[in-house]
Structures are given as C-alpha cells and as structure tokens.
Design a protein around this motif. Structure first.
Motif, PDB file in Angstrom:
ATOM      1  N   ALA A 242       4.213 -30.577  23.196  1.00  0.00           N
ATOM      2  CA  ALA A 242       2.798 -31.484  24.057  1.00  0.00           C
ATOM      3  C   ALA A 242       2.285 -29.771  24.861  1.00  0.00           C
ATOM      4  N   LYS A 243       0.941 -28.957  23.950  1.00  0.00           N
ATOM      5  CA  LYS A 243       0.843 -27.839  24.096  1.00  0.00           C
ATOM      6  C   LYS A 243      -0.562 -27.275  24.652  1.00  0.00           C
ATOM      7  N   TYR A 244      -1.346 -27.098  25.325  1.00  0.00           N
ATOM      8  CA  TYR A 244      -2.784 -27.720  25.591  1.00  0.00           C
ATOM      9  C   TYR A 244      -3.077 -26.379  25.792  1.00  0.00           C
TER      10      TYR A 244
ATOM     11  N   VAL B  57       6.775 -28.836  26.966  1.00  0.00           N
ATOM     12  CA  VAL B  57       5.216 -28.689  27.924  1.00  0.00           C
ATOM     13  C   VAL B  57       4.823 -27.694  28.177  1.00  0.00           C
ATOM     14  N   LYS B  58       3.750 -27.864  28.026  1.00  0.00           N
ATOM     15  CA  LYS B  58       3.384 -26.461  27.948  1.00  0.00           C
ATOM     16  C   LYS B  58       1.378 -26.311  28.210  1.00  0.00           C
ATOM     17  N   PRO B  59       0.904 -25.523  29.478  1.00  0.00           N
ATOM     18  CA  PRO B  59       2.128 -24.839  30.378  1.00  0.00           C
ATOM     19  C   PRO B  59       2.341 -25.108  31.171  1.00  0.00           C
TER      20      PRO B  59
ATOM     21  N   THR C 255      10.864 -18.971  31.730  1.00  0.00           N
ATOM     22  CA  THR C 255       9.612 -18.659  33.062  1.00  0.00           C
ATOM     23  C   THR C 255      10.051 -16.997  32.959  1.00  0.00           C
ATOM     24  N   TYR C 256       9.075 -16.274  33.253  1.00  0.00           N
ATOM     25  CA  TYR C 256       9.512 -14.713  32.824  1.00  0.00           C
ATOM     26  C   TYR C 256       9.794 -14.532  34.141  1.00  0.00           C
ATOM     27  N   PHE C 257      10.319 -14.926  34.877  1.00  0.00           N
ATOM     28  CA  PHE C 257      10.831 -14.927  36.588  1.00  0.00           C
ATOM     29  C   PHE C 257      12.256 -15.093  36.969  1.00  0.00           C
TER      30      PHE C 257
HETATM   31  C1  PBG Z   1       2.082 -18.519  20.317  1.00  0.00           C
HETATM   32  C2  PBG Z   1       2.738 -19.047  21.857  1.00  0.00           C
HETATM   33  C3  PBG Z   1       1.484 -18.502  23.283  1.00  0.00           C
HETATM   34  C4  PBG Z   1       2.374 -18.996  23.555  1.00  0.00           C
HETATM   35  C5  PBG Z   1       3.804 -19.240  23.599  1.00  0.00           C
HETATM   36  N1  PBG Z   1       3.643 -19.326  22.110  1.00  0.00           N
HETATM   37  C6  PBG Z   1       0.216 -18.700  23.108  1.00  0.00           C
HETATM   38  C7  PBG Z   1      -1.148 -19.540  22.787  1.00  0.00           C
HETATM   39  O1  PBG Z   1      -0.286 -20.382  21.790  1.00  0.00           O
HETATM   40  O2  PBG Z   1      -1.752 -18.890  22.035  1.00  0.00           O
HETATM   41  C8  PBG Z   1       1.345 -18.077  25.412  1.00  0.00           C
HETATM   42  C9  PBG Z   1       3.030 -18.094  26.144  1.00  0.00           C
HETATM   43  C10 PBG Z   1       2.133 -17.626  27.632  1.00  0.00           C
HETATM   44  O3  PBG Z   1       1.766 -17.759  27.916  1.00  0.00           O
HETATM   45  O4  PBG Z   1       3.345 -17.221  28.248  1.00  0.00           O
HETATM   46  N2  PBG Z   1       0.997 -19.652  19.083  1.00  0.00           N
END
Ligand code: PBG
Length: 337
Positions: free
Chosen positions: A206-208, A260-262, A325-327
């Motif tokens: 689920a990537k928005y 799930v992302k963000p 996480t970057y943290f």
């Molecule tokens: C590439 C990808 C993205 C991210 C992870 N893999 C960018 C996008 O879909 O434009 C975002 C990760 C982040 O913002 O930290 N497909």
C-alpha cells in the motif's frame, strides 16, 4: 459552601483513577503496552559510486549517500547495535540512466556491488533490495514509459531481471516499490524457477502517491528528472479499503511481508492491515517525515530526539512489525545506551 470540591463530589469516579499508574517512571515502565527495540528498525542507505565518498543531501540534514566501502562500515555499525536489516537505494550515475532502465539488471550495477560487498563483510545483517525503475531510468518514473503512459507488464519483465541480479548479488529480501499490478507473483515465480525459493519478498503493498517522498528523490537523483506524478500507479490518499485489497492481493501472489508507505500520515492503514490480515506489516517513515522532524528540531520548534522516539513508538502502537527509518542507527544507539 466551602468553594472547593469534597471527596464526596468525586464519588462518580468510583475509585477509578487512571493517573495512579502514571505517578512514577517505574510504574509507567511496568504498564507500558508497546516497546521499541533495535530489532524493530530497518535502516535505509543511499549508495554512490566511488571510494571513501560521502555526499550530503540538502533536504535530509544528517543523512549521507555513501560509497560501497563506507556502506560496509555503516552496515557493521548497524549490526553492532542489533539492527536486523538494511534497505539499499542506489544513486545511479547519470550516464547509466536510460529510457529502458537497463542498468537495473546489470549484474555489476552499483546496487549489486553494494549488496555483495555488505553480504560478504557483514553476513549477519539482512539485505533488502528495492526493485523499481526510477533509480535507473532517465525519466524518474517507476515503470517504463511509452507515449506518456506507464507500461505495466513490460515494466514487470525488467523488474524480474533486476530482482534476479540483486538476489544473486546477495539480497535476502526483494522489495518491489513500483506498484505495478502482478509484480509480486511474477517475481516470486521467477525466483522459484531459478532455484531462489528462499529469497523473501517484502512488497510495498500500500504505497500512496505522496508529497512526502520529495527528499528521497533528491537523494537518489530522480526528482529533477520526474515529469508529472505517479498517480496512475501509486495509491490515492483518499482510500483505505483499496489498501486492504492491494495488501490482500500481494499476500495472494506470495508476499512474505508487506509495507505501508508513507508512515505517520497512514497509521490507520497500518492498524487495519495488522487487525484484518494475518501478515507481518512494516511501515516506512519516509524521507519527508525525517525532514519534518529534523528541520523542526533544527529550528528549535520541537525536541528532535524526543519526537523521533515518540514517532517510532507510534508505529509500533499502530501494529507495525517494524519500521524503515532514517533514524534507525541513531535510535538503536540511544536504546542501547
Ligand atoms: C522508489 C522509491 C521511492 C521511495 C522508496 N522507493 C520514491 C517514490 O516512489 O517516488 C520513497 C522513500 C522515501 O521517501 O524515503 N520507487
């Protein structure tokens, strides 16, 4: 009338006082429902060409792109703190980016070199390889583009080849982040065909289509190239039931773990996946979220460290099995201190 409350006035509480357990640090520790440990953290790393090279990312203060040798050092540091896995993202040199994204399946590409160097030097840490074309293509889209359209099935052919070279280089987990339909099943079948049935798949299920990926696109060098947006494949932020369908389909196609992302703006989705589907679910606290906390901290508006820890607890509380996480390194060090 005395003008102040008597004990009798508080009788409606019937002795139920929620604050009793909050009185002391020890009693708060005793009843805390959620615990964050280094084992919950996945650390994304940006890789660049060269030796002993590190470059700053303007929109992500504190995060650097690292050459392979320095990424190996970073992997050592992460393993020493108990971080179970890294997620690698290459910043492909400009001259190797092309319309067909063929560098994605060059077995000697930057991603593969980083995977094999880290796997060899730090075999105990899990390696997650992002599979999508935006890190290799000249137009910054995750799929192949023809006449302004993102091609689904043709993109999957390239992704399969990319996943295979990454796996052979040392990836333990393939993480398709492109949102093409059917890519999980196709990659699973291809891995199995090649005798790579032990390689896992963590799908960006689920990537928005999100404004929060901005700094990442600077980090991997795709942002300036990107024309338009990713809304014909990444999800509409008005939808929640659709996320459950996406996740269910990826499980069906063979995903071992889903993402799930963000992260923070989508904790409701994390909770629904956790409650309604039986699969490990990860959340990606993306680059824009990192930037918000870091830049607000630098401006003196919030306490960066406190906000970092609170945000990571929120993911765990929502039901996440873990958080990209970057943290990660900073948090693991703090938790281990
Ligand atoms: C590439 C990808 C993205 C991210 C992870 N893999 C960018 C996008 O879909 O434009 C975002 C990760 C982040 O913002 O930290 N497909």
């Amino acid at each position: 009338m005395s003008g102040h409350w008597t004990k009798h006035d508080m009788d409606f509480l019937g002795g139920r006082r929620q604050r009793r357990t909050r009185q002391f640090a020890w009693s708060r520790d005793l009843v805390r429902e959620t615990v964050l440990t280094p084992a919950d953290l996945i650390w994304p790393l940006f890789i660049i060409d060269g030796h002993n090279e590190r470059t700053t990312i303007k929109t992500m203060p504190g995060v650097e792109r690292l050459s392979v040798d320095l990424a190996v050092e970073a992997a050592r540091a992460a393993a020493a703190e108990g971080i179970p896995a890294l997620a690698l993202f290459p910043n492909t040199p400009d001259h190797l980016r092309s319309e067909d994204g063929q560098e994605a399946y060059n077995p000697e590409n930057l991603m593969c070199r980083a995977l094999s160097a880290i796997k060899q030097a730090v075999p105990g840490i899990g390696l997650i390889a992002d599979v999508a074309l935006d890190e290799y293509s000249s137009d910054g889209q995750d799929g192949l583009v023809r006449d302004g359209l993102i091609l689904n099935d043709e993109t999957i052919e390239v992704m399969i080849r990319s996943a295979l070279v990454q796996t052979r280089a040392g990836a333990d987990i393939i993480a398709p982040s492109d949102m093409m339909d059917g890519r999980v099943g196709a990659i699973r079948a291809a891995l199995d065909d090649e005798g790579l049935e032990n390689t896992a798949i963590m799908s960006y299920a689920a990537k928005y289509a999100s404004a929060f990926y901005g700094p990442f696109r600077e980090a991997v060098g795709s942002g300036a190239r990107l024309k338009g947006d990713k809304r014909t494949y990444q999800m509409d932020f008005g939808n929640s039931d659709e996320a459950l369908r996406e996740v269910a389909q990826d499980i069906d196609e063979g995903a071992d773990m889903v993402m799930v992302k963000p992260g923070m703006p989508y904790l409701d989705i994390v909770r629904r996946v956790r409650s309604e589907l039986n699969i490990p679910v990860f959340a990606y606290q993306v680059s824009g979220e990192y930037a918000m906390i870091t830049l607000a901290g630098a401006a003196g508006a919030i306490d960066r460290t406190a906000a970092m820890i609170e945000s990571l607890y929120a993911f765990k509380r929502a039901g996440a099995s873990g958080v990209l996480t970057y943290f990660a390194l900073e948090t693991a060090r703090l938790l281990n201190a």
